[in-house]
Design an enzyme around this catalytic site. Structure first.
Site, PDB file in Angstrom:
ATOM      1  N   GLU A 262      17.059 -10.622   3.431  1.00  0.00           N
ATOM      2  CA  GLU A 262      18.484 -10.342   3.617  1.00  0.00           C
ATOM      3  C   GLU A 262      18.685  -8.842   3.750  1.00  0.00           C
ATOM      4  O   GLU A 262      18.040  -8.061   3.048  1.00  0.00           O
ATOM      5  CB  GLU A 262      19.260 -10.885   2.397  1.00  0.00           C
ATOM      6  CG  GLU A 262      20.761 -10.672   2.451  1.00  0.00           C
ATOM      7  CD  GLU A 262      21.454 -11.173   1.171  1.00  0.00           C
ATOM      8  OE1 GLU A 262      20.872 -11.969   0.415  1.00  0.00           O
ATOM      9  OE2 GLU A 262      22.594 -10.728   0.939  1.00  0.00           O
TER      10      GLU A 262
ATOM     11  N   HIS B 140      18.659  -6.722  -4.120  1.00  0.00           N
ATOM     12  CA  HIS B 140      18.527  -7.768  -5.137  1.00  0.00           C
ATOM     13  C   HIS B 140      17.424  -8.755  -4.795  1.00  0.00           C
ATOM     14  O   HIS B 140      16.979  -8.858  -3.655  1.00  0.00           O
ATOM     15  CB  HIS B 140      19.851  -8.513  -5.347  1.00  0.00           C
ATOM     16  CG  HIS B 140      20.352  -9.291  -4.162  1.00  0.00           C
ATOM     17  ND1 HIS B 140      21.270  -8.791  -3.257  1.00  0.00           N
ATOM     18  CD2 HIS B 140      20.080 -10.552  -3.740  1.00  0.00           C
ATOM     19  CE1 HIS B 140      21.545  -9.708  -2.340  1.00  0.00           C
ATOM     20  NE2 HIS B 140      20.822 -10.791  -2.606  1.00  0.00           N
TER      21      HIS B 140
ATOM     22  N   GLU C 230      27.320 -17.778  -7.822  1.00  0.00           N
ATOM     23  CA  GLU C 230      26.299 -16.769  -8.118  1.00  0.00           C
ATOM     24  C   GLU C 230      26.730 -15.783  -9.185  1.00  0.00           C
ATOM     25  O   GLU C 230      27.920 -15.625  -9.464  1.00  0.00           O
ATOM     26  CB  GLU C 230      25.959 -16.002  -6.837  1.00  0.00           C
ATOM     27  CG  GLU C 230      27.193 -15.356  -6.232  1.00  0.00           C
ATOM     28  CD  GLU C 230      26.853 -14.246  -5.259  1.00  0.00           C
ATOM     29  OE1 GLU C 230      26.704 -14.557  -4.083  1.00  0.00           O
ATOM     30  OE2 GLU C 230      26.767 -13.086  -5.689  1.00  0.00           O
TER      31      GLU C 230
ATOM     32  N   HIS D  69      15.096 -15.439  -2.043  1.00  0.00           N
ATOM     33  CA  HIS D  69      15.077 -14.394  -1.011  1.00  0.00           C
ATOM     34  C   HIS D  69      14.997 -13.009  -1.640  1.00  0.00           C
ATOM     35  O   HIS D  69      15.259 -12.845  -2.834  1.00  0.00           O
ATOM     36  CB  HIS D  69      16.312 -14.499  -0.095  1.00  0.00           C
ATOM     37  CG  HIS D  69      17.619 -14.214  -0.785  1.00  0.00           C
ATOM     38  ND1 HIS D  69      18.400 -15.199  -1.342  1.00  0.00           N
ATOM     39  CD2 HIS D  69      18.283 -13.045  -1.012  1.00  0.00           C
ATOM     40  CE1 HIS D  69      19.501 -14.650  -1.857  1.00  0.00           C
ATOM     41  NE2 HIS D  69      19.445 -13.359  -1.682  1.00  0.00           N
TER      42      HIS D  69
ATOM     43  N   GLN E 234      19.964 -11.624  -8.645  1.00  0.00           N
ATOM     44  CA  GLN E 234      21.062 -12.507  -8.250  1.00  0.00           C
ATOM     45  C   GLN E 234      20.661 -13.947  -8.574  1.00  0.00           C
ATOM     46  O   GLN E 234      19.661 -14.444  -8.047  1.00  0.00           O
ATOM     47  CB  GLN E 234      21.311 -12.365  -6.741  1.00  0.00           C
ATOM     48  CG  GLN E 234      22.444 -13.228  -6.212  1.00  0.00           C
ATOM     49  CD  GLN E 234      22.513 -13.156  -4.692  1.00  0.00           C
ATOM     50  OE1 GLN E 234      21.539 -13.480  -4.014  1.00  0.00           O
ATOM     51  NE2 GLN E 234      23.641 -12.722  -4.165  1.00  0.00           N
TER      52      GLN E 234
HETATM   53  C1  MC0 Z   1      13.295 -22.365   4.046  1.00  0.00           C
HETATM   54  N1  MC0 Z   1      12.096 -21.832   4.313  1.00  0.00           N
HETATM   55  C2  MC0 Z   1      11.914 -20.768   3.535  1.00  0.00           C
HETATM   56  C3  MC0 Z   1      13.076 -20.664   2.750  1.00  0.00           C
HETATM   57  N2  MC0 Z   1      13.922 -21.661   3.102  1.00  0.00           N
HETATM   58  N3  MC0 Z   1      10.900 -19.883   3.444  1.00  0.00           N
HETATM   59  C4  MC0 Z   1      11.011 -18.908   2.534  1.00  0.00           C
HETATM   60  N4  MC0 Z   1      12.108 -18.747   1.740  1.00  0.00           N
HETATM   61  C5  MC0 Z   1      13.145 -19.593   1.816  1.00  0.00           C
HETATM   62  N5  MC0 Z   1      14.206 -19.412   1.040  1.00  0.00           N
HETATM   63  C6  MC0 Z   1      11.123 -22.314   5.288  1.00  0.00           C
HETATM   64  C7  MC0 Z   1      10.935 -23.802   5.210  1.00  0.00           C
HETATM   65  O1  MC0 Z   1      10.016 -24.108   4.180  1.00  0.00           O
HETATM   66  C8  MC0 Z   1      10.413 -24.122   6.584  1.00  0.00           C
HETATM   67  O2  MC0 Z   1       9.047 -23.892   6.636  1.00  0.00           O
HETATM   68  C9  MC0 Z   1      11.101 -23.114   7.477  1.00  0.00           C
HETATM   69  O3  MC0 Z   1      11.586 -22.086   6.608  1.00  0.00           O
HETATM   70  C10 MC0 Z   1      12.274 -23.668   8.264  1.00  0.00           C
HETATM   71  O4  MC0 Z   1      13.050 -24.339   7.360  1.00  0.00           O
HETATM   72  P1  MC0 Z   1      14.123 -25.417   7.775  1.00  0.00           P
HETATM   73  O5  MC0 Z   1      13.556 -26.761   7.747  1.00  0.00           O
HETATM   74  O6  MC0 Z   1      14.831 -24.967   9.018  1.00  0.00           O
HETATM   75  O7  MC0 Z   1      14.996 -25.295   6.480  1.00  0.00           O
HETATM   76  P2  MC0 Z   1      16.465 -25.084   6.256  1.00  0.00           P
HETATM   77  O8  MC0 Z   1      17.306 -25.974   7.112  1.00  0.00           O
HETATM   78  O9  MC0 Z   1      16.582 -25.185   4.798  1.00  0.00           O
HETATM   79  O10 MC0 Z   1      16.791 -23.577   6.719  1.00  0.00           O
HETATM   80  C11 MC0 Z   1      16.107 -22.503   6.191  1.00  0.00           C
HETATM   81  C12 MC0 Z   1      16.890 -21.226   6.520  1.00  0.00           C
HETATM   82  C13 MC0 Z   1      18.301 -21.377   5.874  1.00  0.00           C
HETATM   83  C14 MC0 Z   1      16.131 -20.054   5.926  1.00  0.00           C
HETATM   84  C15 MC0 Z   1      16.996 -21.080   8.039  1.00  0.00           C
HETATM   85  O11 MC0 Z   1      18.184 -21.624   4.486  1.00  0.00           O
HETATM   86  C16 MC0 Z   1      19.202 -20.187   6.094  1.00  0.00           C
HETATM   87  O12 MC0 Z   1      19.830 -20.032   7.134  1.00  0.00           O
HETATM   88  N6  MC0 Z   1      19.314 -19.292   5.072  1.00  0.00           N
HETATM   89  C17 MC0 Z   1      20.169 -18.106   5.154  1.00  0.00           C
HETATM   90  C18 MC0 Z   1      21.416 -18.266   4.295  1.00  0.00           C
HETATM   91  C19 MC0 Z   1      21.139 -18.517   2.841  1.00  0.00           C
HETATM   92  O13 MC0 Z   1      20.013 -18.745   2.411  1.00  0.00           O
HETATM   93  N7  MC0 Z   1      22.202 -18.506   2.016  1.00  0.00           N
HETATM   94  C20 MC0 Z   1      22.127 -18.714   0.559  1.00  0.00           C
HETATM   95  C21 MC0 Z   1      22.119 -17.444  -0.183  1.00  0.00           C
HETATM   96  P3  MC0 Z   1       8.002 -25.042   7.046  1.00  0.00           P
HETATM   97  O14 MC0 Z   1       6.665 -24.378   6.950  1.00  0.00           O
HETATM   98  O15 MC0 Z   1       8.214 -26.137   6.044  1.00  0.00           O
HETATM   99  O16 MC0 Z   1       8.385 -25.403   8.441  1.00  0.00           O
HETATM  100  S1  MC0 Z   1      23.635 -16.609   0.009  1.00  0.00           S
HETATM  101  C22 MC0 Z   1      23.469 -15.093  -0.687  1.00  0.00           C
HETATM  102  O17 MC0 Z   1      22.455 -14.814  -1.237  1.00  0.00           O
HETATM  103  C23 MC0 Z   1      24.661 -14.176  -0.558  1.00  0.00           C
HETATM  104  C24 MC0 Z   1      25.812 -14.741  -1.300  1.00  0.00           C
HETATM  105  C25 MC0 Z   1      24.368 -12.744  -1.030  1.00  0.00           C
HETATM  106  O18 MC0 Z   1      23.215 -12.379  -1.283  1.00  0.00           O
HETATM  107  O19 MC0 Z   1      25.329 -11.941  -1.137  1.00  0.00           O
END
Ligand code: MC0
Length: 149
Positions: free
Chosen positions: A133, A7, A43, A83, A59
């Site tokens: 993912e 997705h 979602e 993502h 999604q």
């Molecule tokens: C943050 N960054 C991204 C991003 N989110 N880059 C690309 N795509 C994204 N979606 C970048 C920031 O701009 C930053 O870059 C760097 O990553 C570090 O960000 P951060 O300050 O640590 O930012 P946080 O605290 O927002 O963490 C980002 C991170 C977090 C990706 C680690 O969102 C995470 O753990 N995500 C995984 C879980 C998730 O997203 N769940 C929701 C969907 P710069 O250059 O500014 O330093 S759940 C889902 O989808 C499930 C239900 C499913 O599919 O079944």
């Protein structure tokens, strides 16, 4: 390692509004809706096609709070692609192989994802700026459709 694109996750402020937009514009059908407290999202999955090991979907993701990953993304970047998720046959095995190549995993173990799947995220900074993912779909797609429609 990848069987198909499972997705594309799209961050939005208003899930119902975007469901209406995507289903009307692209003639897609919602096959599942879920609230995932662990991931901080509400979602909907819109079915596109069936492929090896599962289906492929759009999604739509609305955050449950401003502090959640999608809430922070919306505040920083606005609505859009959050993502890309790839279907894998065995998520634990894929995590192990990818970690060995020096890519940071955001999950130490597989977590619960949409429609009974097992998922894990990779750090966007280690894979070209794309939040990635891994998805192991646990239910054949036809059964998923029956259960969730
Ligand atoms: C943050 N960054 C991204 C991003 N989110 N880059 C690309 N795509 C994204 N979606 C970048 C920031 O701009 C930053 O870059 C760097 O990553 C570090 O960000 P951060 O300050 O640590 O930012 P946080 O605290 O927002 O963490 C980002 C991170 C977090 C990706 C680690 O969102 C995470 O753990 N995500 C995984 C879980 C998730 O997203 N769940 C929701 C969907 P710069 O250059 O500014 O330093 S759940 C889902 O989808 C499930 C239900 C499913 O599919 O079944």
């Amino acid at each position: 390692m990848f069987m198909r694109i499972d997705h594309i996750g799209i961050a939005c402020h208003d899930l119902e509004e975007k469901i209406e937009l995507f289903s009307r514009t692209f003639e897609l059908t919602v096959v599942a809706r879920e609230v995932n407290e662990e991931q901080g999202v509400k979602e909907a999955m819109l079915h596109i096609a069936d492929g090896e090991g599962g289906g492929s979907y759009i999604q739509l993701l609305e955050p449950l709070s401003e502090e959640s990953p999608v809430g922070k993304f919306l505040a920083r970047r606005g609505e859009g692609v959050h993502h890309v998720a790839f279907g894998v046959p065995d998520v634990a095995d894929a995590m192990h192989k990818i970690k060995e190549k020096g890519v940071r995993l955001l999950d130490e173990r597989p977590r619960h994802g949409s429609m009974g799947s097992e998922i894990a995220f990779l750090h966007p900074k280690d894979v070209g700026g794309m939040l990635t993912e891994l998805v192991q779909a646990v239910t054949p797609v036809q059964n998923v459709k029956k259960v969730h429609m």
